[in-house]
Design a protein around this motif. Structure first.
Motif, PDB file in Angstrom:
ATOM      1  N   ALA A  73      -6.203   9.688   3.091  1.00 52.57           N
ATOM      2  CA  ALA A  73      -5.192  10.444   2.348  1.00 52.57           C
ATOM      3  C   ALA A  73      -5.831  11.462   1.405  1.00 52.57           C
ATOM      4  CB  ALA A  73      -4.311   9.489   1.550  1.00 52.57           C
ATOM      5  N   GLY A  74      -7.155  11.427   1.295  1.00 51.53           N
ATOM      6  CA  GLY A  74      -7.849  12.361   0.426  1.00 51.53           C
ATOM      7  C   GLY A  74      -8.141  11.811  -0.951  1.00 51.53           C
ATOM      8  N   LEU A  75      -8.142  10.484  -1.067  1.00 54.98           N
ATOM      9  CA  LEU A  75      -8.434   9.840  -2.339  1.00 54.98           C
ATOM     10  C   LEU A  75      -9.813   9.200  -2.302  1.00 54.98           C
ATOM     11  CD1 LEU A  75      -4.982   8.074  -2.843  1.00 54.98           C
ATOM     12  CD2 LEU A  75      -5.693  10.310  -3.706  1.00 54.98           C
ATOM     13  N   THR A  76     -10.485   9.200  -3.444  1.00 54.03           N
ATOM     14  CA  THR A  76     -11.798   8.582  -3.567  1.00 54.03           C
ATOM     15  C   THR A  76     -11.655   7.224  -4.244  1.00 54.03           C
ATOM     16  OG1 THR A  76     -12.944  10.698  -3.743  1.00 54.03           O
ATOM     17  CG2 THR A  76     -14.095   8.773  -4.610  1.00 54.03           C
ATOM     18  N   ILE A  77     -12.215   6.187  -3.639  1.00 54.38           N
ATOM     19  CA  ILE A  77     -12.183   4.853  -4.228  1.00 54.38           C
ATOM     20  C   ILE A  77     -13.334   4.733  -5.228  1.00 54.38           C
ATOM     21  CG2 ILE A  77     -12.379   2.374  -3.795  1.00 54.38           C
ATOM     22  CD1 ILE A  77     -11.217   2.905  -0.998  1.00 54.38           C
ATOM     23  N   ASP A  78     -13.018   4.566  -6.491  1.00 56.49           N
ATOM     24  CA  ASP A  78     -14.032   4.423  -7.532  1.00 56.49           C
ATOM     25  C   ASP A  78     -14.434   2.966  -7.736  1.00 56.49           C
ATOM     26  OD1 ASP A  78     -14.077   7.230  -8.260  1.00 56.49           O
ATOM     27  OD2 ASP A  78     -12.098   6.886  -9.131  1.00 56.49           O
TER      28      ASP A  78
END
Length: 279
Positions: free
Chosen positions: A202-207
């Motif tokens: 979805a274009g999210l970065t998992i921190d």
């Protein structure tokens, strides 16, 4: 115990009225809506959530808001909150949120919609949260795309307390053991790989990925002493020795070990993410 199929509201009403389910009902914040919301705002879980969200309050989107406890807590922290909830229920849905907002004088905008198709333009929210929601998604990738679409670049995105299975073979045992699934049939769980893929595509970065006992967000209202005891019991007849050995070990270490060996069907995971900025 009821045998007929119920909707979610009926299942919750049964849980609230059944003496044997009293502790579960309270732990799930199914008691008086104002009392439950205030208790959640003061909970160890929300204290941990508070540490993961921006200090400067802005616009927050609460997806699958249920009875509104997280929306209420965020609003009390100064956030301008939009709650999205598909169930119109006055007990566990959109009407419950509106009543909570009115009774407490807390401003919360409510939209009745599913998380896969939210009737909002790209609104640029600073914070998007979904508590105990992603595992209910009919289309997990579409749900995560909506989370990304409605957040601004650099926004914080949180998914909290979602059920995990190691593979398809664990889904049936999880559903069978769930205290309410047999009543309303609405529970589900995904693998960690499925959650990660949907979030990242979805274009999210998992921190941060927080598994079971790695964060109080997942294990509240369980206590650290209860987690130590659960870990010790894994070793069967050697439990007394392990229990003694664990007593001086810092809880953070115990929690990491417990999470690393936890393979229960339906264990919980939470993700702290952010939306990519432009290169």
């Amino acid at each position: 115990m009821p045998e007929a199929a119920m909707n979610w509201e009926d299942a919750v009403r049964w849980c609230m009225s059944e003496p044997s389910m009293k502790e579960l009902a309270r732990a799930a914040y199914f008691d008086d809506p104002v009392v439950a919301a205030q208790r959640y705002h003061q909970s160890a879980e929300f204290d941990a959530v508070r540490s993961m969200i921006p200090r400067k309050a802005g616009r927050a989107l609460d997806l699958g808001a249920g009875n509104g406890i997280l929306s209420y807590a965020l609003a009390r922290e100064g956030w301008s909150v939009t709650a999205v909830e598909p169930d119109p229920s006055a007990l566990v849905g959109a009407a419950a949120i509106r009543t909570l907002a009115e009774r407490t004088g807390t401003p919360i905008d409510v939209i009745e919609a599913f998380g896969e198709a939210i009737p909002l333009s790209a609104a640029g929210y600073d914070l998007v949260v979904a508590r105990q929601v992603l595992h209910h998604a009919h289309d997990l990738p579409a749900f995560c795309r909506e989370m990304a679409r409605l957040s601004r670049e650099g926004a914080t995105i949180l998914s909290l307390r979602d059920h995990v299975v190691s593979g398809p073979q664990q889904l049936e045992p999880f559903l069978r053991a769930h205290p309410l699934h047999h009543l309303y049939g609405g529970e589900n769980a995904f693998t960690l790989a499925a959650y990660r893929a949907a979030i990242q595509e979805a274009g999210l970065t998992i921190d941060r990925e927080l598994n079971s006992f790695q964060s109080v967000v997942n294990y509240d209202p369980m206590t650290p002493s209860e987690i130590r005891e659960r870990l010790a019991k894994i070793f069967g007849p050697f439990s007394p020795v392990v229990r003694l050995a664990l007593s001086p070990v810092p809880f953070g270490v115990v929690a990491r070990v417990a999470a690393s060996v936890d393979r229960r069907p339906g264990r919980l995971v939470s993700f702290l993410c952010h939306k990519h900025g432009k290169d």
